[in-house]
Design an enzyme around this catalytic site. Structure first.
Site, PDB file in Angstrom:
ATOM      1  N   ASP A 134       0.876  -1.193   0.000  1.00 13.84           N
ATOM      2  CA  ASP A 134       0.000   0.000   0.000  1.00 13.84           C
ATOM      3  C   ASP A 134       0.904   1.232   0.000  1.00 13.84           C
ATOM      4  O   ASP A 134       2.125   1.133   0.140  1.00 13.84           O
ATOM      5  CB  ASP A 134      -0.903  -0.002   1.245  1.00 13.84           C
ATOM      6  CG  ASP A 134      -1.885   1.183   1.262  1.00 13.84           C
ATOM      7  OD1 ASP A 134      -2.403   1.553   0.197  1.00 13.84           O
ATOM      8  OD2 ASP A 134      -2.107   1.759   2.351  1.00 13.84           O
ATOM      9  N   SER A 135       0.267   2.394  -0.159  1.00 13.08           N
ATOM     10  CA  SER A 135       1.024   3.638  -0.069  1.00 13.08           C
ATOM     11  C   SER A 135       1.461   3.927   1.367  1.00 13.08           C
ATOM     12  O   SER A 135       2.451   4.614   1.594  1.00 13.08           O
ATOM     13  CB  SER A 135       0.153   4.791  -0.570  1.00 13.08           C
ATOM     14  OG  SER A 135      -1.065   4.802   0.158  1.00 13.08           O
TER      15      SER A 135
ATOM     16  N   TYR B 182      -1.314   8.384  -2.525  1.00 10.84           N
ATOM     17  CA  TYR B 182      -1.505   7.985  -3.916  1.00 10.84           C
ATOM     18  C   TYR B 182      -2.722   8.677  -4.544  1.00 10.84           C
ATOM     19  O   TYR B 182      -2.772   8.875  -5.753  1.00 10.84           O
ATOM     20  CB  TYR B 182      -1.713   6.468  -3.995  1.00 10.84           C
ATOM     21  CG  TYR B 182      -0.446   5.654  -4.140  1.00 10.84           C
ATOM     22  CD1 TYR B 182       0.820   6.214  -3.975  1.00 10.84           C
ATOM     23  CD2 TYR B 182      -0.528   4.297  -4.455  1.00 10.84           C
ATOM     24  CE1 TYR B 182       1.965   5.440  -4.123  1.00 10.84           C
ATOM     25  CE2 TYR B 182       0.614   3.519  -4.608  1.00 10.84           C
ATOM     26  CZ  TYR B 182       1.859   4.089  -4.444  1.00 10.84           C
ATOM     27  OH  TYR B 182       2.982   3.323  -4.602  1.00 10.84           O
ATOM     28  N   GLY B 183      -3.696   8.999  -3.691  1.00  7.79           N
ATOM     29  CA  GLY B 183      -4.937   9.610  -4.201  1.00  7.79           C
ATOM     30  C   GLY B 183      -4.710  10.955  -4.863  1.00  7.79           C
ATOM     31  O   GLY B 183      -5.572  11.456  -5.584  1.00  7.79           O
TER      32      GLY B 183
ATOM     33  N   CYS C 202      -4.435  -1.628  -1.984  1.00  9.44           N
ATOM     34  CA  CYS C 202      -4.653  -0.198  -2.204  1.00  9.44           C
ATOM     35  C   CYS C 202      -5.597  -0.052  -3.390  1.00  9.44           C
ATOM     36  O   CYS C 202      -5.267  -0.499  -4.497  1.00  9.44           O
ATOM     37  CB  CYS C 202      -3.311   0.464  -2.510  1.00  9.44           C
ATOM     38  SG  CYS C 202      -3.450   2.185  -3.015  1.00  9.44           S
ATOM     39  N   ASN C 203      -6.753   0.539  -3.138  1.00  8.68           N
ATOM     40  CA  ASN C 203      -7.719   0.705  -4.235  1.00  8.68           C
ATOM     41  C   ASN C 203      -7.190   1.659  -5.297  1.00  8.68           C
ATOM     42  O   ASN C 203      -7.414   1.460  -6.487  1.00  8.68           O
ATOM     43  CB  ASN C 203      -9.044   1.270  -3.706  1.00  8.68           C
ATOM     44  CG  ASN C 203      -9.814   0.282  -2.878  1.00  8.68           C
ATOM     45  OD1 ASN C 203     -10.682  -0.421  -3.376  1.00  8.68           O
ATOM     46  ND2 ASN C 203      -9.495   0.214  -1.591  1.00  8.68           N
ATOM     47  N   THR C 204      -6.488   2.696  -4.856  1.00  9.53           N
ATOM     48  CA  THR C 204      -6.020   3.716  -5.795  1.00  9.53           C
ATOM     49  C   THR C 204      -5.029   3.125  -6.783  1.00  9.53           C
ATOM     50  O   THR C 204      -5.050   3.456  -7.970  1.00  9.53           O
ATOM     51  CB  THR C 204      -5.386   4.889  -5.015  1.00  9.53           C
ATOM     52  OG1 THR C 204      -6.302   5.285  -3.986  1.00  9.53           O
ATOM     53  CG2 THR C 204      -5.101   6.072  -5.915  1.00  9.53           C
TER      54      THR C 204
ATOM     55  N   CYS D 274     -11.214   2.617   0.003  1.00  9.00           N
ATOM     56  CA  CYS D 274      -9.824   2.974   0.257  1.00  9.00           C
ATOM     57  C   CYS D 274      -9.438   2.160   1.483  1.00  9.00           C
ATOM     58  O   CYS D 274     -10.171   2.155   2.486  1.00  9.00           O
ATOM     59  CB  CYS D 274      -9.676   4.464   0.562  1.00  9.00           C
ATOM     60  SG  CYS D 274      -8.034   4.886   1.202  1.00  9.00           S
ATOM     61  N   THR D 275      -8.317   1.444   1.406  1.00  4.53           N
ATOM     62  CA  THR D 275      -7.975   0.532   2.506  1.00  4.53           C
ATOM     63  C   THR D 275      -7.605   1.256   3.801  1.00  4.53           C
ATOM     64  O   THR D 275      -7.573   0.643   4.864  1.00  4.53           O
ATOM     65  CB  THR D 275      -6.830  -0.415   2.078  1.00  4.53           C
ATOM     66  OG1 THR D 275      -5.727   0.369   1.597  1.00  4.53           O
ATOM     67  CG2 THR D 275      -7.301  -1.364   0.992  1.00  4.53           C
ATOM     68  N   HIS D 276      -7.347   2.563   3.722  1.00  4.00           N
ATOM     69  CA  HIS D 276      -7.109   3.318   4.956  1.00  4.00           C
ATOM     70  C   HIS D 276      -8.401   3.481   5.774  1.00  4.00           C
ATOM     71  O   HIS D 276      -8.345   3.661   6.985  1.00  4.00           O
ATOM     72  CB  HIS D 276      -6.590   4.733   4.639  1.00  4.00           C
ATOM     73  CG  HIS D 276      -5.123   4.806   4.382  1.00  4.00           C
ATOM     74  ND1 HIS D 276      -4.534   4.358   3.231  1.00  4.00           N
ATOM     75  CD2 HIS D 276      -4.098   5.309   5.145  1.00  4.00           C
ATOM     76  CE1 HIS D 276      -3.222   4.574   3.276  1.00  4.00           C
ATOM     77  NE2 HIS D 276      -2.935   5.151   4.429  1.00  4.00           N
TER      78      HIS D 276
HETATM   79  N1  DGL Z   1      -4.868   3.067   0.836  1.00  5.54           N
HETATM   80  C1  DGL Z   1      -5.026   3.576  -0.483  1.00  5.54           C
HETATM   81  C2  DGL Z   1      -6.302   3.114  -1.149  1.00  5.54           C
HETATM   82  O1  DGL Z   1      -6.812   2.057  -0.828  1.00  5.54           O
HETATM   83  C3  DGL Z   1      -4.788   5.000  -0.814  1.00  5.54           C
HETATM   84  C4  DGL Z   1      -4.336   6.024   0.110  1.00  5.54           C
HETATM   85  C5  DGL Z   1      -3.562   7.110  -0.598  1.00  5.54           C
HETATM   86  O2  DGL Z   1      -4.168   8.045  -1.143  1.00  5.54           O
HETATM   87  O3  DGL Z   1      -2.351   6.963  -0.631  1.00  5.54           O
HETATM   88  O4  DGL Z   1      -6.802   3.747  -2.029  1.00  5.54           O
END
Ligand code: DGL
Length: 268
Positions: A8-9, A38-39, A70-72, A184-186
């Site tokens: 992930d990021s 990453y977003g 990470c979805n992004t 978003c996994t966060h």
């Molecule tokens: N955890 C990431 C996701 O699932 C992105 C967070 C980020 O923007 O870095 O999209």
């Protein structure tokens, strides 16, 4: 024991690692914290960065399966990552399909990064699985920072949580939302804060359990308990780097893999 590399990021992939707790797997974790969030990155940047970084890490860590938690990254770079590594790659899919199956009102909230909410991949998922539903989308980068802060041991930014809740529930038809897809996994790391701030009880869905099932299928690992091994960071290890959150989950070896050394691992 089979080995997974969870990527992930930042700390977001820990929500996925948590969902994998019941698997007999060793987990190495890699956070591209030098590039967080990453977003806010362009599609082109992520399509170049993610395959190069993940391939370099995979060559050094030799996982049996790679999890792009990470979805992004998944919604833009999964095919490029798959082309760059010999291992099977499991990505995260925004939980639109289960949200569409669950909604009674026909109105779904979608909370993700700004990049994920506007992706063609997301439009396509909605067209395929939620064509009869109305989807209220809200993209937040502040919520990513809030999750990072929480796992670093600080107080998550209540303003970021309130802004996301308002972005969903005060939007047109927001009062009809009965399911929110966390894409978003966060964000599952802030589930409690989001639930508390929401104007009423709704269902909150994430992809963690689905990924864990897919990882078990792909790796052939059985049930058991996860063994956390190494946590790798592309950026500097600072207090804000949530080292404690990793130690609490059993990660005992910390390493850095900076871009300047072609992502070569060195202990931290
Ligand atoms: N955890 C990431 C996701 O699932 C992105 C967070 C980020 O923007 O870095 O999209």
């Amino acid at each position: 024991m089979k080995r997974a590399l969870v990527f992930d990021s930042g700390v977001g992939g820990l929500s996925v690692a948590d969902a994998m707790a019941g698997l007999a797997l060793t987990i190495d974790y890699a956070a591209d914290n030098a590039w967080l969030p990453y977003g806010a990155k362009s599609d082109a940047e992520l399509r170049t960065r993610c395959p190069a970084l993940i391939a370099a890490l995979a060559a050094q860590l030799s996982p049996d399966v790679i999890v792009v938690a990470c979805n992004t990254a998944s919604t833009i770079a999964l095919d490029a990552v798959r082309a760059a590594v010999p291992q099977p790659v499991v990505g995260v899919v925004p939980p639109i399909k289960p949200a569409a199956a669950m909604t009674g009102s026909g109105v779904i909230g979608l909370l993700a990064t700004p990049a994920t909410v506007r992706r063609a991949y997301t439009d396509d998922l909605i067209a395929r699985f939620a064509a009869d539903a109305h989807v209220v989308r809200f993209g937040s980068t502040a919520l990513v920072a809030a999750a990072e802060a929480k796992l670093a041991g600080g107080a998550p930014d209540a303003g970021a949580v309130a802004e996301a809740i308002a972005g969903l529930f005060l939007a047109p038809r927001g009062e009809e939302i009965d399911v929110v897809a966390l894409a978003c996994t966060h964000f599952p790391l802030l589930a409690e804060e989001l639930r508390t701030a929401a104007p009423r009880k709704v269902a909150w869905l994430d992809s963690g359990a689905a990924i864990a099932r897919r990882v078990a299928e792909v790796s052939g690992c059985g049930a058991g308990s996860v063994q956390a091994a190494r946590a790798v960071f592309t950026g500097p290890l600072t207090a804000a780097l949530q080292r404690n959150a990793f130690e609490r989950r059993g990660f005992s070896h910390f390493a850095q893999a900076p871009e300047g050394t072609a992502f070569t691992l060195s202990s931290a």
